[in-house]
Scaffold this active site. Structure first.
Site, PDB file in Angstrom:
ATOM      1  CD  GLN A 134      -2.880  -1.243   2.305  1.00  0.00           C
ATOM      2  OE1 GLN A 134      -2.831  -0.417   3.203  1.00  0.00           O
ATOM      3  NE2 GLN A 134      -3.737  -2.245   2.326  1.00  0.00           N
ATOM      4  CG  ASP A 135       0.951   3.897   2.773  1.00  0.00           C
ATOM      5  OD1 ASP A 135       0.875   2.820   3.388  1.00  0.00           O
ATOM      6  OD2 ASP A 135       0.364   4.928   3.146  1.00  0.00           O
ATOM      7  N   PRO A 136       4.668   3.047   2.178  1.00  0.00           N
ATOM      8  CG  PRO A 136       6.434   4.350   1.406  1.00  0.00           C
ATOM      9  CD  PRO A 136       4.937   4.268   1.395  1.00  0.00           C
ATOM     10  CB  ALA A 196      -2.902   6.422   4.349  1.00  0.00           C
TER      11      ALA A 196
END
EC number: 3.2.2.27
Length: 227
Positions: free
Chosen positions: A67-69, A138
């Site tokens: 999804q994201d880091p 996010a």
């Protein structure tokens, strides 16, 4: 992320694949520099933001989407799910990935959470969003990274080479329409996060299934073994 030509930041095959979004990449660079100028940090470090695209485009046989880091300082390294070798304890999602890796393949648990060997062997470890504010999950969604990473996925799907896409969780599953092509097989399961791993991630055998599919399509299997 420095203001340099894309061809100096990523592998040449990826530079060509991302040419349609070169202006968007430059815009994201400006966004990140503006964040720093405003006193806001981002993760991973600037030199690692595009790291997933520094391994050869033509060698990719497997895509694993994140999804994201990781928003925890010191964790994000520019490859989805991966962390630096000295990170302890492991993020819980990665620990669950390793539990499934051991159950699926029979290998011992890896000594650290560095997934660089997978990236070197043709596994694209790609987050949909490539940066995040520290401690703020996010926070960079909807800023423009999705256009770039979806371009990357479309470029992979447009090749003739066999590929397996491993999509963990609902967010990753939304990419399935981009991967519905003859040369790509999609493996879906719940996300390895503690909230969902017991709902179908454990026991999904993504690693052995990937190799069975690749061999069946006439491609070489991935060496999943980690130190």
């Amino acid at each position: 992320m420095t203001a340099r030509p894309l061809s100096e930041l990523v592998e040449q095959g990826w530079a060509a694949a991302l040419e349609p979004v070169v202006d968007q990449v430059a815009e994201m660079g400006r966004f990140l520099r503006a964040e720093i100028a405003a006193g806001r940090r981002y993760l991973p470090a600037g030199h690692s933001v595009l790291r997933a695209f520094t391994y050869p485009f033509d060698n990719v046989r497997v895509l694993i989407v994140g999804q994201d880091p990781y928003p925890t300082p010191g964790h994000a390294v520019g490859l989805s799910f991966s962390v630096a070798p000295d990170v302890r304890p492991l993020p819980r999602s990665l620990a669950n990935v390793f539990d499934e890796y051991t159950a699926d393949l029979g290998y011992p648990l890896p000594v650290c959470g560095d997934l660089t060997p997978w990236a070197q062997r043709g596994v694209l470890l790609l987050n949909r969003v490539l940066t995040v504010r520290p401690s703020n999950p996010a926070s960079h969604r909807g800023k423009g990274w999705e256009v770039i990473t979806e371009c990357a996925i479309r470029a992979l799907a447009a090749r003739s080479e066999p590929m397996v896409a491993i999509l963990w969780g609902r967010d990753a599953a939304t990419l399935k329409p981009l991967l519905t092509v003859d040369n790509c097989v999609v493996i879906e399961s719940p996300h390895p996060s503690p909230l969902s791993a017991s709902r179908g991630f454990f026991g999904s055998r993504p690693f052995s299934r990937t190799n069975e599919i690749l061999v069946g399509m006439g491609a070489g299997p991935i060496n999943w073994r980690l130190p």
